[in-house]
Design a protein around this motif. Sequence first.
Motif, PDB file in Angstrom:
ATOM      1  N   ASP A 160      71.661  79.671  98.796  1.00  0.00           N
ATOM      2  CA  ASP A 160      72.983  79.244  99.241  1.00  0.00           C
ATOM      3  C   ASP A 160      73.926  80.445  99.153  1.00  0.00           C
ATOM      4  O   ASP A 160      73.467  81.595  99.051  1.00  0.00           O
ATOM      5  CB  ASP A 160      73.493  78.062  98.411  1.00  0.00           C
ATOM      6  CG  ASP A 160      73.492  78.328  96.914  1.00  0.00           C
ATOM      7  OD1 ASP A 160      73.582  79.527  96.525  1.00  0.00           O
ATOM      8  OD2 ASP A 160      73.425  77.367  96.128  1.00  0.00           O
ATOM      9  N   ALA A 161      75.203  80.190  99.165  1.00  0.00           N
ATOM     10  CA  ALA A 161      76.166  81.292  99.137  1.00  0.00           C
ATOM     11  C   ALA A 161      76.088  82.107  97.851  1.00  0.00           C
ATOM     12  O   ALA A 161      76.477  83.284  97.830  1.00  0.00           O
ATOM     13  CB  ALA A 161      77.585  80.736  99.305  1.00  0.00           C
ATOM     14  N   ASP A 162      75.567  81.501  96.778  1.00  0.00           N
ATOM     15  CA  ASP A 162      75.459  82.231  95.513  1.00  0.00           C
ATOM     16  C   ASP A 162      74.280  83.197  95.501  1.00  0.00           C
ATOM     17  O   ASP A 162      74.277  84.163  94.743  1.00  0.00           O
ATOM     18  CB  ASP A 162      75.311  81.249  94.351  1.00  0.00           C
ATOM     19  CG  ASP A 162      76.562  80.416  94.139  1.00  0.00           C
ATOM     20  OD1 ASP A 162      77.663  80.938  94.419  1.00  0.00           O
ATOM     21  OD2 ASP A 162      76.439  79.253  93.715  1.00  0.00           O
ATOM     22  N   GLY A 163      73.254  82.903  96.308  1.00  0.00           N
ATOM     23  CA  GLY A 163      72.087  83.774  96.344  1.00  0.00           C
ATOM     24  C   GLY A 163      70.801  82.985  96.430  1.00  0.00           C
ATOM     25  O   GLY A 163      70.781  81.816  96.825  1.00  0.00           O
ATOM     26  N   LEU A 164      69.705  83.646  96.053  1.00  0.00           N
ATOM     27  CA  LEU A 164      68.372  83.055  96.099  1.00  0.00           C
ATOM     28  C   LEU A 164      68.078  82.399  94.759  1.00  0.00           C
ATOM     29  O   LEU A 164      68.153  83.043  93.707  1.00  0.00           O
ATOM     30  CB  LEU A 164      67.335  84.136  96.402  1.00  0.00           C
ATOM     31  CG  LEU A 164      65.910  83.677  96.726  1.00  0.00           C
ATOM     32  CD1 LEU A 164      65.878  82.945  98.066  1.00  0.00           C
ATOM     33  CD2 LEU A 164      64.963  84.879  96.751  1.00  0.00           C
TER      34      LEU A 164
END
Length: 350
Positions: A239-243
């Motif tokens: 998501d927008a935070d990362g993997l």
Amino acid sequence: TAARALGLRAYAAAHTPDGRRRLAATLGDPAAAVTVSGLLTGTEGPGRDGDGALALDLLAVVDAPQLDVESGAVLVESLADGSRLVLSGDPGVLGSAGAGQVFADVLAARACPQPASRTPDPGPIGELVSGIGIGELNQVAAPGKEVVIVPVRDAGEAVHRTVQLVADSVPRAIGVPVPDIQVITPGHGGLAGTRALNTALKERLNPGPGRFGGFDPGDRAAYTPEPGRTVPGTVVSADADGLHLDCAGTPVVVPKDRVEASVRHGWALTAHQAAALRWPAVVVVLPGDAAGGLNRPWIYTAFGRGERHLSVVHGVDQALPHAVAEVPGPQRTTRLRTLLRPAAVRDDTP
């Protein structure tokens, strides 16, 4: 466990979340098991006292050959005067991927007591690996197919047979599910290195468009949070935070801008990446172009990662017994051994 029963603040540290999980199961006390990195950063373990030292009386570090000189220095500097440090490990395995050889230097300098308590792993794999440790590649009886040798002619056949073993043969014949099988190969490049093997294994086991920076949910991953330390995991989502990864039950989020540099597919690893880890079944791939780079510590480490089953995809002919008998591995040059010897001499002085 005995130290805690005496009221001491005792902890055991591993190098990976999987190692911490295994320690917790062995100790019967999850609170007593930590990772080295978690202990040093304060995310695990007792934290630090008012003077900045780790708030413990005894620390035992397992798989100590994986301790590089930088982590070793920080660890020792974090211990309060009067606390005790126990380094435990097999001197035959590959050393740290980072600089130095802390465990080997401490042993060579004889700067502290050195009780030897190694118990070989049981069964055919244990017998095979114990022989390798003393320079002998013995044929072992494996009535339950604990050890299987798969001859191959070239790298292409090595990749094909590896995929076949992981996806079908080992689960069907040995009863080990695919998630519990690890492939180990000498390097990342080449026609049968980790990149080629991971590409083939993903295509067979978890095909997908790789929409999250080349990864899909369900992919095996190898996360490198810092140079020299690899943490296996499974891709959960992005998501927008990362993997988002699941690393032995520990959720890990890798920021988007670090994914390309720090995450690879992880169905296949190098022996250095796998050194502090164990799996129920391991497939070791030895393509012909790896013959010149083999040595006894590499083979000892790779063959010793499997608990129930070891398959060897063998394309190096006589280079394998030659490496076991004649190639002890490259030597590292460090100053630590020299610095420790004066302390050892003082301790031996009446």
